[in-house]
Design a protein around this motif. Structure first.
Motif, PDB file in Angstrom:
ATOM      1  N   ALA A 163      64.205  63.610  39.005  1.00 34.35           N
ATOM      2  CA  ALA A 163      64.287  65.297  38.421  1.00 34.35           C
ATOM      3  C   ALA A 163      63.162  65.791  38.036  1.00 34.35           C
ATOM      4  O   ALA A 163      63.049  66.777  37.975  1.00 34.35           O
ATOM      5  N   SER A 164      62.822  64.586  36.638  1.00 34.88           N
ATOM      6  CA  SER A 164      61.762  65.361  36.503  1.00 34.88           C
ATOM      7  C   SER A 164      60.153  65.175  37.027  1.00 34.88           C
ATOM      8  O   SER A 164      58.975  65.914  36.524  1.00 34.88           O
ATOM      9  N   ASN A 165      60.512  64.270  38.155  1.00 40.29           N
ATOM     10  CA  ASN A 165      59.087  63.993  38.997  1.00 40.29           C
ATOM     11  C   ASN A 165      59.747  63.124  40.293  1.00 40.29           C
ATOM     12  O   ASN A 165      59.604  62.880  40.848  1.00 40.29           O
ATOM     13  N   PRO A 166      59.947  64.934  41.020  1.00 38.40           N
ATOM     14  CA  PRO A 166      60.118  65.024  42.375  1.00 38.40           C
ATOM     15  C   PRO A 166      58.714  64.246  43.298  1.00 38.40           C
ATOM     16  O   PRO A 166      59.522  63.504  44.461  1.00 38.40           O
ATOM     17  N   GLU A 167      58.001  64.063  43.239  1.00 41.12           N
ATOM     18  CA  GLU A 167      56.803  63.422  43.671  1.00 41.12           C
ATOM     19  C   GLU A 167      56.342  61.571  43.555  1.00 41.12           C
ATOM     20  O   GLU A 167      56.913  61.161  44.825  1.00 41.12           O
ATOM     21  N   PHE A 168      56.800  61.621  42.217  1.00 40.45           N
ATOM     22  CA  PHE A 168      57.286  60.013  41.945  1.00 40.45           C
ATOM     23  C   PHE A 168      58.556  59.851  42.807  1.00 40.45           C
ATOM     24  O   PHE A 168      58.664  58.390  43.448  1.00 40.45           O
ATOM     25  N   GLY A 169      59.643  60.594  42.915  1.00 44.01           N
ATOM     26  CA  GLY A 169      60.512  60.455  43.482  1.00 44.01           C
ATOM     27  C   GLY A 169      60.032  59.469  45.200  1.00 44.01           C
ATOM     28  O   GLY A 169      61.450  59.352  45.588  1.00 44.01           O
ATOM     29  N   GLN A 170      59.069  60.135  44.926  1.00 46.85           N
ATOM     30  CA  GLN A 170      59.396  59.788  46.397  1.00 46.85           C
ATOM     31  C   GLN A 170      58.687  58.213  46.996  1.00 46.85           C
ATOM     32  O   GLN A 170      58.333  57.793  47.861  1.00 46.85           O
ATOM     33  N   TRP A 171      58.328  57.797  46.312  1.00 44.77           N
ATOM     34  CA  TRP A 171      56.912  56.254  46.168  1.00 44.77           C
ATOM     35  C   TRP A 171      58.175  55.545  46.325  1.00 44.77           C
ATOM     36  O   TRP A 171      59.825  54.987  46.604  1.00 44.77           O
ATOM     37  N   LEU A 172      57.870  54.708  47.146  1.00 45.10           N
ATOM     38  CA  LEU A 172      58.764  53.838  47.357  1.00 45.10           C
ATOM     39  C   LEU A 172      58.393  52.354  46.700  1.00 45.10           C
ATOM     40  O   LEU A 172      57.590  52.588  45.169  1.00 45.10           O
ATOM     41  N   ASP A 173      59.304  51.539  46.141  1.00 45.69           N
ATOM     42  CA  ASP A 173      59.263  49.962  45.484  1.00 45.69           C
ATOM     43  C   ASP A 173      57.761  49.882  45.614  1.00 45.69           C
ATOM     44  O   ASP A 173      57.389  48.903  45.025  1.00 45.69           O
ATOM     45  N   GLU A 174      57.246  49.460  47.109  1.00 48.92           N
ATOM     46  CA  GLU A 174      55.707  48.080  47.357  1.00 48.92           C
ATOM     47  C   GLU A 174      54.634  48.916  46.573  1.00 48.92           C
ATOM     48  O   GLU A 174      54.006  48.990  46.210  1.00 48.92           O
ATOM     49  N   ASP A 175      55.276  51.016  46.712  1.00 43.47           N
ATOM     50  CA  ASP A 175      54.112  51.596  46.140  1.00 43.47           C
ATOM     51  C   ASP A 175      53.931  51.841  44.478  1.00 43.47           C
ATOM     52  O   ASP A 175      53.135  51.615  44.138  1.00 43.47           O
ATOM     53  N   GLU A 222      48.077  63.686  25.842  1.00 43.12           N
ATOM     54  CA  GLU A 222      47.418  63.700  27.353  1.00 43.12           C
ATOM     55  C   GLU A 222      49.316  64.294  27.306  1.00 43.12           C
ATOM     56  O   GLU A 222      50.186  63.967  27.587  1.00 43.12           O
ATOM     57  N   THR A 223      49.298  64.680  28.320  1.00 40.76           N
ATOM     58  CA  THR A 223      50.472  64.971  29.261  1.00 40.76           C
ATOM     59  C   THR A 223      50.655  63.438  30.453  1.00 40.76           C
ATOM     60  O   THR A 223      50.468  63.283  30.752  1.00 40.76           O
ATOM     61  N   VAL A 224      51.977  62.605  29.709  1.00 38.72           N
ATOM     62  CA  VAL A 224      52.285  61.752  30.778  1.00 38.72           C
ATOM     63  C   VAL A 224      53.698  61.723  31.576  1.00 38.72           C
ATOM     64  O   VAL A 224      54.601  63.072  31.341  1.00 38.72           O
ATOM     65  N   PRO A 225      53.391  62.086  32.406  1.00 38.70           N
ATOM     66  CA  PRO A 225      54.418  62.186  33.912  1.00 38.70           C
ATOM     67  C   PRO A 225      56.116  61.715  33.304  1.00 38.70           C
ATOM     68  O   PRO A 225      55.610  60.793  32.960  1.00 38.70           O
ATOM     69  N   GLY A 226      57.310  62.072  33.466  1.00 39.94           N
ATOM     70  CA  GLY A 226      58.237  61.534  34.090  1.00 39.94           C
ATOM     71  C   GLY A 226      58.464  61.103  34.973  1.00 39.94           C
ATOM     72  O   GLY A 226      57.994  60.774  36.285  1.00 39.94           O
ATOM     73  N   LEU A 227      59.186  59.957  34.984  1.00 36.79           N
ATOM     74  CA  LEU A 227      59.385  58.449  36.225  1.00 36.79           C
ATOM     75  C   LEU A 227      61.455  58.622  36.665  1.00 36.79           C
ATOM     76  O   LEU A 227      61.535  56.796  36.902  1.00 36.79           O
ATOM     77  N   THR A 228      61.679  59.998  36.850  1.00 32.91           N
ATOM     78  CA  THR A 228      63.086  60.076  37.164  1.00 32.91           C
ATOM     79  C   THR A 228      62.657  60.676  38.600  1.00 32.91           C
ATOM     80  O   THR A 228      61.807  62.318  38.625  1.00 32.91           O
TER      81      THR A 228
END
Length: 286
Positions: free
Chosen positions: A223-235, A215-221
Motif C-alpha cells: 500500500a505504501s510502496n507499490p514498486e516494492f510490492g512487485q519485488w520477489l523474495d529473491e529480489d 532522509e525519506t525512508v521508503p515503505g515496505l508494504t
C-alpha cells in the motif's frame, strides 16, 4: 601479621588469571553485532572516527543526538559494565548510573533479545579494541533535554517483552519477524513516528519522510510502496546482499551502510527469512 596476610591475598588475586570469554560466545556475538548494524551507528566512519567510539550525529525533530562510545574502554566506553548493566541498558534503556537513555538508541527493539544473545553480544564488544574518546553530549531542544520525561515515554511505548513466535506462522516467517522487529530494528527506521517520537503502531513499515539525517525512508508494504510490492523474495535477498535494487541502482546513504555493515554479512537463511516476512506485508490485499 595482618599486613602480611593482606599482601599475600592481594598477590594471590593479582596472580589469578582473568576469566576469558568463551570464543564461541564471541563468535555468536560478532554475528549479532552485524545483525544489529552496530558499526553503522557507533563508528563515525565518514569523519575518520575510531571503531565503536561513537560521535555520529543523528539530527532529529527533537534535536541532534550523538551516538555514544561502546568500546571496551572502562572509562569512556562500556568495558566496566557487567552483563546485568548491559541487559538493563539494552532492554529498559537505563544506564548503570540509573539515567534514562533516549530512544534514539532503539532499546524498544533490542528488548526482544534473549539473555543469552545479549551476553554473547557483550562478550564480542569486550573483545574489541578500547577507545578513550569521550562520548559527545546531545544537543536537544526544550523540553526534550530533561531525561525524567522519558519515564512517561517508556510507559507509552516500551513493553519490555521478549519476542514471542506466532504459532500460526512458519519458523522462517518468525525468524524474519524477529530480525526485522528485534535486533535488525528495520521497523524503527521504516515506520512513521508519533508526535512524541514513538512508533506509529498503526502504520508499521509504511515508511517516513523523517528518517536518519532527514532522509525519506521508503515503505515496505504494498500500500505504501507499490514498486516494492512487485519485488520477489529473491529480489529482496539480492538487494540485502549486494545493495543493488531491482532498477539497477544501488542503495546509498544510511541504507548503503546497513548493507555494508549488516545485511551483506548475514547468512543466506536470515536474508531469506527477512524477505519472507517483508513479503507478507508487501503483498496486495486479495
Amino acid at each position: 601479621m595482618i599486613r602480611r596476610s593482606g599482601f599475600i591475598l592481594l598477590l594471590a588475586l593479582l596472580l589469578v588469571p582473568t576469566a576469558q570469554a568463551d570464543p564461541s560466545a564471541i563468535q555468536r556475538g560478532a554475528y549479532l553485532f552485524a545483525l544489529g548494524g552496530c558499526a553503522s551507528c557507533h563508528t563515525d566512519s565518514d569523519n575518520g572516527g575510531e571503531p565503536l567510539a561513537g560521535g555520529l550525529a543523528m539530527p532529529t525533530p527533537f534535536g541532534t543526538f550523538y551516538t555514544p562510545n561502546i568500546s571496551a574502554d572502562p572509562q569512556q566506553g562500556i568495558g566496566a559494565w557487567s552483563n546485568a548493566d548491559f541487559i538493563r541498558a539494552m532492554r529498559r534503556g537505563i544506564s548503570p548510573e540509573d539515567e534514562h537513555y533516549y530512544p534514539a538508541f532503539p532499546y524498544t527493539a533490542y528488548s526482544l533479545m534473549s539473555d543469552a544473545e545479549l551476553h554473547d553480544l557483550k562478550a564480542y564488544l569486550d573483545s574489541q579494541p578500547a577507545s578513550a574518546v569521550p562520548s559527545k553530549a546531545h544537543q536537544l531542544n526544550f523540553p526534550f533535554r530533561y531525561r525524567s520525561l522519558l519515564a512517561l515515554w517508556k510507559w507509552l511505548y516500551l513493553d519490555g517483552q521478549r519476542f514471542s513466535p506466532d504459532p500460526n506462522r512458519s519458523e522462517q516467517w518468525n525468524r524474519g519477524a524477529y530480525i526485522v522487529n528485534g535486533p535488525g530494528h528495520c521497523v524503527e527506521c521504516h515506520s512513521p513516528r508519533t508526535l512524541l517520537g514513538g512508533l506509529d503502531s498503526d502504520h508499521l513499515l509504511e515508511g517516513t519522510p523523517d528518517g536518519p539525517d532527514g532522509e525519506t525512508v521508503p515503505g515496505l508494504t504494498a500500500a505504501s510502496n507499490p514498486e516494492f510490492g512487485q519485488w520477489l523474495d529473491e529480489d529482496i535477498q539480492f538487494a540485502l546482499e549486494t545493495g543493488m535494487m531491482l532498477n539497477g541502482d544501488f542503495f546509498s546513504g544510511t541504507m548503503g551502510k546497513v548493507v555494508d555493515n549488516s545485511t551483506s554479512q548475514l547468512s543466506e537463511a536470515d536474508r531469506a527469512a527477512i524477505a519472507v516476512y517483508l513479503k507478507s506485508f508487501a503483498k496486495p490485499p486479495q
